[in-house]
Design an enzyme around this catalytic site. Structure first.
Site, short mmCIF file in Angstrom:
data_model
loop_
_atom_site.label_atom_id
_atom_site.label_comp_id
_atom_site.label_asym_id
_atom_site.label_seq_id
_atom_site.Cartn_x
_atom_site.Cartn_y
_atom_site.Cartn_z
CE LYS A 11 10.88 -39.42 82.28
NZ LYS A 11 11.99 -39.05 81.50
NE ARG A 87 17.35 -47.71 83.65
CZ ARG A 87 17.66 -46.63 83.65
NH1 ARG A 87 17.08 -45.55 84.45
NH2 ARG A 87 18.02 -46.00 82.28
NE ARG A 104 12.28 -44.43 79.47
CZ ARG A 104 13.31 -44.25 80.37
NH1 ARG A 104 14.48 -45.04 80.12
NH2 ARG A 104 13.44 -43.29 81.27
CG HIS A 117 12.70 -41.29 86.89
ND1 HIS A 117 14.06 -41.04 86.41
CD2 HIS A 117 12.99 -41.97 88.13
CE1 HIS A 117 14.96 -41.13 87.47
NE2 HIS A 117 14.09 -41.73 88.55
N1 UDP Z 1 17.01 -36.87 78.36
C1 UDP Z 1 16.92 -35.96 77.32
N2 UDP Z 1 17.92 -35.96 76.23
C2 UDP Z 1 18.97 -36.76 76.43
C3 UDP Z 1 18.98 -37.59 77.51
C4 UDP Z 1 18.25 -37.69 78.43
O1 UDP Z 1 16.01 -35.42 77.24
O2 UDP Z 1 19.94 -36.60 75.44
C5 UDP Z 1 15.94 -36.84 79.39
C6 UDP Z 1 15.17 -38.20 79.17
O3 UDP Z 1 13.74 -37.71 79.77
C7 UDP Z 1 15.85 -39.05 80.32
C8 UDP Z 1 16.12 -37.93 81.12
O4 UDP Z 1 16.62 -37.02 80.57
O5 UDP Z 1 14.70 -39.96 80.68
C9 UDP Z 1 17.26 -38.43 82.37
O6 UDP Z 1 18.41 -38.93 81.62
P1 UDP Z 1 19.09 -40.22 81.93
O7 UDP Z 1 20.20 -40.36 81.17
O8 UDP Z 1 19.05 -40.54 83.47
O9 UDP Z 1 18.17 -41.46 81.60
P2 UDP Z 1 17.14 -42.26 82.11
O10 UDP Z 1 17.58 -42.75 83.44
O11 UDP Z 1 15.68 -41.60 82.38
O12 UDP Z 1 16.95 -43.78 81.34
MG MG Z 2 18.56 -41.74 84.88
#
Ligand code: UDP
Ligand code: MG
Length: 141
Positions: A11, A87, A104, A117
């Site tokens: 990112k 993951r 992370r 991501h």
């Molecule tokens: N995100 C955010 N606030 C939240 C949840 C998610 O800004 O409360 C952002 C964060 O960058 C995250 C992305 O949105 O990686 C996509 O969310 P997701 O729940 O899909 O998480 P990921 O799959 O990336 O772990």
């Molecule tokens: Mg996601």
């Protein structure tokens, strides 16, 4: 059976902070083969398309602004059980909840600016890889 492909993006803030090399090394050391890689930048609309699944969430607009704020690195990764193993390598969405040693935990700044991501399913891995690489069928078996 689980697939052997996942998709990741480094990112914007992780790229601008200079963590791309360290993150890429961690990915390769963990046994993932990088089979496609591109540094690029998303427009706000393209970021919105990528994260369309979150369009009704309160963080969507801010996430699109953030994801289009600078260069990103898109990669397709290959490994047995790629989606789940990646993951695990990246850790929880919220870096404060991520395990020690995860990408992370090491490189994220916040819940939004969480370094990378990672696809959440084999199906989405293919869709997301196809979003950046049009010649996928050439290198995915
Ligand atoms: N995100 C955010 N606030 C939240 C949840 C998610 O800004 O409360 C952002 C964060 O960058 C995250 C992305 O949105 O990686 C996509 O969310 P997701 O729940 O899909 O998480 P990921 O799959 O990336 O772990
Ligand atoms: Mg996601």
């Amino acid at each position: 059976m689980s697939g052997n492909i996942t998709f990741t993006m480094i990112k914007p803030e992780a790229v601008s902070d200079g963590y791309s090399g360290a993150i890429t090394e961690k990915i390769e050391t963990a046994g993932f083969e990088i089979i496609a890689m591109k540094m690029t930048r998303l427009s706000n609309n393209r970021a919105g398309e990528f994260y369309m699944v979150h369009k009704d969430r309160p963080f969507y607009s801010s996430l699109c602004d953030y994801m289009s704020s600078g260069k990103i690195i898109a990669m397709v990764l290959k490994k047995d059980n790629a989606v789940e193993d990646y993951r695990t390598l990246i850790g929880a969405t919220d870096p404060e909840k991520a395990e020690e040693g995860t990408i992370r935990k090491l490189y994220a700044k916040s819940l939004q600016s969480n370094a990378v991501h990672g696809s959440d399913s084999d199906e989405n891995a293919k869709i997301e890889a196809g979003f950046f690489f049009s010649d996928l069928e050439l290198f995915i078996d």
